[in-house]
Design a protein around this motif. Structure first.
Motif, short mmCIF file in Angstrom:
data_model
loop_
_atom_site.label_atom_id
_atom_site.label_comp_id
_atom_site.label_asym_id
_atom_site.label_seq_id
_atom_site.Cartn_x
_atom_site.Cartn_y
_atom_site.Cartn_z
N PRO A 1 0.84 -1.19 0.00
CA PRO A 1 0.00 0.00 0.00
C PRO A 1 0.89 1.25 0.00
O PRO A 1 1.90 1.29 0.68
CB PRO A 1 -0.76 -0.11 1.32
CG PRO A 1 -0.71 -1.55 1.69
CD PRO A 1 0.57 -2.07 1.14
N GLU A 2 0.50 2.26 -0.76
CA GLU A 2 1.17 3.55 -0.70
C GLU A 2 1.09 4.09 0.72
O GLU A 2 0.09 3.83 1.39
CB GLU A 2 0.43 4.56 -1.60
CG GLU A 2 0.64 4.33 -3.06
CD GLU A 2 1.78 5.18 -3.61
OE1 GLU A 2 1.74 5.43 -4.79
OE2 GLU A 2 2.71 5.56 -2.84
N PRO A 3 2.00 4.89 1.19
CA PRO A 3 3.27 5.27 0.58
C PRO A 3 4.43 4.52 1.21
O PRO A 3 5.51 5.06 1.35
CB PRO A 3 3.33 6.75 0.93
CG PRO A 3 2.71 6.79 2.30
CD PRO A 3 1.78 5.61 2.43
N VAL A 4 4.16 3.26 1.54
CA VAL A 4 5.14 2.51 2.32
C VAL A 4 6.24 1.91 1.46
O VAL A 4 7.34 1.64 1.92
CB VAL A 4 4.41 1.37 3.08
CG1 VAL A 4 5.36 0.58 3.92
CG2 VAL A 4 3.29 1.95 3.91
N ALA B 1 3.92 -0.40 16.02
CA ALA B 1 3.13 0.83 16.13
C ALA B 1 1.68 0.42 16.29
O ALA B 1 1.21 -0.53 15.67
CB ALA B 1 3.31 1.69 14.88
N ARG B 2 0.99 1.15 17.16
CA ARG B 2 -0.36 0.77 17.52
C ARG B 2 -1.31 1.94 17.48
O ARG B 2 -0.91 3.08 17.70
CB ARG B 2 -0.39 0.29 18.97
CG ARG B 2 0.15 -1.06 19.18
CD ARG B 2 0.02 -1.38 20.65
NE ARG B 2 0.63 -2.67 20.91
CZ ARG B 2 1.18 -2.99 22.05
NH1 ARG B 2 1.19 -2.12 23.05
NH2 ARG B 2 1.70 -4.19 22.22
N ALA B 3 -2.57 1.62 17.28
CA ALA B 3 -3.59 2.66 17.41
C ALA B 3 -4.92 1.99 17.71
O ALA B 3 -5.06 0.76 17.55
CB ALA B 3 -3.69 3.48 16.14
N GLU B 4 -5.86 2.78 18.15
CA GLU B 4 -7.22 2.31 18.30
C GLU B 4 -8.11 3.15 17.40
O GLU B 4 -7.90 4.34 17.26
CB GLU B 4 -7.68 2.44 19.74
CG GLU B 4 -6.93 1.50 20.67
CD GLU B 4 -7.22 1.78 22.13
OE1 GLU B 4 -6.40 1.38 22.95
OE2 GLU B 4 -8.26 2.40 22.42
N LEU C 1 3.27 2.65 7.76
CA LEU C 1 2.22 1.66 7.53
C LEU C 1 0.99 2.01 8.36
O LEU C 1 -0.14 2.00 7.87
CB LEU C 1 2.70 0.27 7.95
CG LEU C 1 3.24 -0.64 6.87
CD1 LEU C 1 3.72 -1.93 7.50
CD2 LEU C 1 2.18 -0.95 5.82
N LEU C 2 1.23 2.31 9.62
CA LEU C 2 0.12 2.64 10.50
C LEU C 2 -0.60 3.89 10.00
O LEU C 2 -1.84 3.91 9.91
CB LEU C 2 0.63 2.84 11.93
CG LEU C 2 -0.47 3.09 12.97
CD1 LEU C 2 -1.43 1.92 13.06
CD2 LEU C 2 0.14 3.35 14.34
N ASP C 3 0.16 4.93 9.66
CA ASP C 3 -0.47 6.15 9.17
C ASP C 3 -1.32 5.88 7.95
O ASP C 3 -2.46 6.34 7.83
CB ASP C 3 0.60 7.20 8.81
CG ASP C 3 1.27 7.75 10.06
OD1 ASP C 3 0.68 7.63 11.15
OD2 ASP C 3 2.40 8.28 9.93
N SER C 4 -0.76 5.11 7.06
CA SER C 4 -1.44 4.81 5.81
C SER C 4 -2.71 4.00 6.09
O SER C 4 -3.77 4.24 5.50
CB SER C 4 -0.46 4.06 4.92
OG SER C 4 -1.03 3.69 3.72
N ASN D 1 -13.16 4.93 5.72
CA ASN D 1 -14.19 3.89 5.84
C ASN D 1 -14.94 3.99 7.17
O ASN D 1 -15.34 2.98 7.75
CB ASN D 1 -13.58 2.51 5.68
CG ASN D 1 -13.31 2.19 4.21
OD1 ASN D 1 -14.20 1.74 3.50
ND2 ASN D 1 -12.09 2.45 3.77
N GLY D 2 -15.10 5.21 7.64
CA GLY D 2 -15.95 5.43 8.81
C GLY D 2 -15.24 5.29 10.15
O GLY D 2 -15.88 5.33 11.20
N GLY D 3 -13.93 5.12 10.13
CA GLY D 3 -13.19 4.95 11.38
C GLY D 3 -12.78 6.28 11.99
O GLY D 3 -12.54 7.25 11.28
N ASP D 4 -12.68 6.29 13.31
CA ASP D 4 -12.27 7.50 14.02
C ASP D 4 -10.99 7.15 14.78
O ASP D 4 -11.03 6.61 15.89
CB ASP D 4 -13.40 7.91 14.97
CG ASP D 4 -13.06 9.18 15.72
OD1 ASP D 4 -12.06 9.85 15.37
OD2 ASP D 4 -13.80 9.49 16.68
N PRO D 5 -9.84 7.44 14.19
CA PRO D 5 -8.58 6.92 14.74
C PRO D 5 -8.07 7.72 15.93
O PRO D 5 -8.24 8.92 16.00
CB PRO D 5 -7.59 7.07 13.58
CG PRO D 5 -8.38 7.58 12.42
CD PRO D 5 -9.63 8.19 12.94
#
Lengths: 526, 526
Positions: free
Chosen positions: A335-338, B279-282, B342-345, B353-357
């Motif tokens: 996936p971009e931009p990785v 790297a993590r997020a919810e 990767l995480l940012d992307s 897609n409706g997510g609230d990061p």
């Protein structure tokens, strides 16, 4: 465009006398090869005996005894097969080739064959290089005849689940027709074995084919969601599932069954959208094993490049790629931009492991593109080289990293010796690594050697060399095949590779699925 | 520390009356549950009949009839099992528990069992939740007795190949001891099923266990390089290979065989170095299916997060995680410095897609850490809830994306109805997605419901609810299990899931490997 009855692929794509001129000069200089292509025998030259049984009306409608078809279906696409076709010394052809267009016709054929003790050789694209579609052998005398069932007319995209990214195809579909039927939806299967042009989905599943990509889902095994198989004793259709833990996976018993248990008529496969981004580079190494070692570090660090093929100097030269030492073709699809970051990071790791990177940027082509083109055209070139009287063939394997160096050294020692013994001259043994895993790799070797006085001698020469190669592979803890399958040719080494209880297991599957033992006799030693 | 004979894990980790106070208040308020924990029956309360046969001297040395051992080995770790143990209504225990320390002892036990028509139940960690280690059932009368063969003393790291990143373990090794033995080398297997603490490598292989990670190599299947199996009819030891295309993969017939074909004594598994970066997020979503849809887009776009668990509001509440709507725990583990990118992307895609990061950064903990801790402690909490008289259990499946919404709607409709019918009260059905594939996902459901008058009633209540759940799963094209296995409890649905020819296939494997049919009778319907 007509399929060739004697060589790879389509007639109009075979190299002409003129195409072959530079190659011929080289082959002559290096190995004393013939300066001209051996002639292609006319169809009348082949011995095609009258059928040993007659077909019921229902099967007659889908049967042919066209000589070109009988000759083509008598064996596959290995060096031995092409030589046997060029010298008219083909296996006794099938009594008929059947072209079913519906499952009911396959069922009728299996019933007929079962009750008349006729052997059945399932045929998809006919690209076997291991005797997987031979219609003759010691076994033949135990049968009243042989049917080749060619399912290439069952080639439709039956159903597409765009939401789940899965497609149901009839199993006779060849590689290009898979991609053509998916293209309008922006989808692709992205399974590209070298035989892509003339191999079928059913054949891929039956033989656990390996695709072009070097890591992740490289074997068709991982792309199969469910299969449908017609066996003499019934139908096996597995449930479409992304994954399951409900007992041993039934798909995995069909994957690799090589036409010995049933005829695969359909499969649901996992398709995908085209990757968002690509980045490529080439990295050179002082030698093949240095490249292999760096590749090991790369995959063990968690990188999963789409491609990371390592080729040695001989392989590079054979494909017209300028190289000192070994070369790695590296590419990422992510996936971009990785993707550029991934590539940069991988190149850093490779540089720390003796690599000399040459970044090509996103659209990079260069040697990689050249190599790839050469690679996909290789089967046609092979046929020309064979007609010039040289012996050229490949063998491939997979082995854990701890044994790789020993294996490569042994191959580079034993195989050239066997070539000298068989031909009296030095030959070439090119090496590459086609697939990489965290715990091992799949090395792949190409042999080019001088031929004997006649083309017929070359079968024996190759058999001697192959014997040495297979012995080396098996005695070094490697597998007799990473993706070429077992067929009939690999049986002696397959027997040594797998534990005795596993052969008894395959025997009991055989007795259950095909109690009359009519399907592909001799394949997998069954 | 002693293993609990009545509940999950180790005795000293069970929740005390005091630990359980807040939970008890909640359970009482919501479901009228008992305010105190049901007592644990003393060992004298269990009916442990005298052995129905005697052992030869050689086996006597490794045998025990310690009542705690006999009780513990009578069944596994499902709700039903804990209830049966808490009410002393256990399956008739094995006549003996054997603790072999060498293969020769297992071979001697199999020989003895075979010639004396004694049934053998292989036992690793005892974590089966599907009746996989039950020592009683209708089948028992056909045998002269039952041996539980507990291989947990065969738990050594036998050989380590640091170059190939592969390790050979004895199969009785439990999860923590695998990691302990690998840690000095900086290596890890990273297979973390929820049962990790008390499940064994052999059990994982036998049941195709699923790990904690959400994509890529989540099933143990992909981590197995080779296996060694002792069957009554012989030994199956497969070659160590990173991959092969030589016939059907023998490992895949052992994976999922659930102790019906032989006892797995060793396996080579693929290990790895700890990942370089995380790297993590919810990300929150308006509801569960919106989260599932976004997850689908994520994996179909080619992202392969280490974790991407989607939990609904009920699951969040049950684990004390504040949430409105659904929550996705997202994490990547990749070579530096790609992981943040990767995480940012991925977060960008999810937002579209409706997510609230809610980005947590590299060391992020937050709800994820809390959830994870709660998750790993869940089996002990479950035991406490059961002792408070509630009915709580899970079921899980996998299904292609096209059927996921229907399946989830059906579960959320049928299962609450079944709960009301069985208990007269409303219950909770929490949903999560534990594993994601390009073509589908593995949804996982937790039920919490009021119990009956006595703990014994709760077995029947759960059986009614489970019946509705399994029926829903199977009739919606899903699998009866993604990673809990089939055992004895899932057989009626397993029979419907797999095609008839596949059941005949398993039958013929059974006849070959275990002709006396002594191994784990009833499991997989064999």
């Amino acid at each position: 465009v007509r399929r060739s009855y004697w060589g790879w692929g389509y007639e109009d794509k075979a190299l002409s006398e003129r195409d072959v001129e530079p190659l011929a000069r080289l082959a002559h200089a290096a190995f004393g090869a013939s300066p001209v292509l051996a002639p292609i025998p006319p169809l009348e030259a082949y011995d095609v005996p009258a059928p040993s049984f007659s077909l019921p009306r229902t099967l007659e409608r889908i049967a042919t005894r066209d000589p070109a078809e009988l000759v083509r279906h008598s064996c596959g696409a290995s060096l031995k097969d092409v030589l046997r076709k060029l010298t008219t010394a083909i296996p006794r052809p099938p009594d008929y080739v059947l072209y079913p267009e519906a499952e009911s016709e396959i069922e009728a054929a299996l019933e007929f064959a079962h009750s008349h003790r006729v052997a059945v050789v399932p045929y998809g694209g006919g690209s076997s290089v291991v005797g997987g579609v031979d219609t003759d052998g010691e076994w033949r005398s135990a049968y009243s005849g042989v049917l080749s069932i060619d399912i290439s007319r069952m080639a439709r995209l039956v159903e597409l689940d765009e939401w789940s990214l899965a497609a149901r195809f009839q199993a006779g579909v060849l590689g290009p027709a898979i991609e053509e039927q998916l293209r309008p939806y922006g989808l692709t299967l992205r399974h590209f074995p070298q035989s892509f042009e003339c191999s079928s989905l059913g054949g891929w599943v039956a033989t656990r084919s390996g695709g072009h990509y070097a890591t992740q889902a490289t074997h068709i095994d991982d792309l199969v969601e469910s299969v449908r198989v017609l066996a003499p004793s019934g139908i096996l259709e597995t449930r479409r599932l992304p994954a399951s833990g409900a007992g041993p996976d039934p798909n995995r018993s069909i994957l690799g069954s090589e036409g010995t248990l049933g005829i695969i008529t359909e499969a649901w496969v996992r398709v995908q959208r085209r990757p968002a981004a690509r980045a490529r580079a080439e990295v050179s190494f002082k030698d093949f094993l240095a490249g292999a070692k760096a590749l090991k570090e790369l995959v063990q660090a968690g990188f999963r490049p789409a491609n990371c093929r390592v080729i040695d100097d001989v392989e590079a030269a054979l494909n017209g790629v300028p190289s000192r030492g070994a070369l790695m073709f590296l590419s990422f699809e992510s996936p971009e931009p990785v993707v550029d970051r991934l590539l940069d990071s991988a190149l850093e790791l490779l540089a720390a492991n003796g690599g000399d990177p040459k970044h090509e940027g996103q659209r990079g082509g260069g040697s990689f593109a050249h190599y790839r083109e050469s690679f996909m055209r290789a089967p046609y070139v092979r046929d020309a080289i064979v007609r010039l009287g040289l012996v050229t063939e490949t063998f491939e394997t997979a082995v854990t990293w701890d044994r790789l160096d020993h294996l490569v050294h042994a191959v580079k020692d034993k195989v050239p010796k066997a070539i000298r013994e068989a031909t009296g001259k030095d030959g070439l043994v090119a090496a590459r690594i086609t697939h990489a895993y965290p715990d091992g790799a799949a090395p792949y070797f190409t042999v080019v050697a001088a031929g004997g006085t006649t083309l017929s001698d070359n079968v024996t020469i190759w058999e001697q060399v192959k014997q040495a190669a297979s012995e080396t592979v098996i005695s070094h803890g490697a597998t007799i095949t990473h993706h070429h399958a077992v067929g009939r040719d690999h049986v002696p080494w397959f027997v040594r590779e797998q534990p005795p209880l596993w052969h008894r297991t395959l025997g009991s599957l055989k007795s259950l699925y095909d109690p009359g033992r009519i399907l592909n006799p001799g394949v997998l030693g069954l």
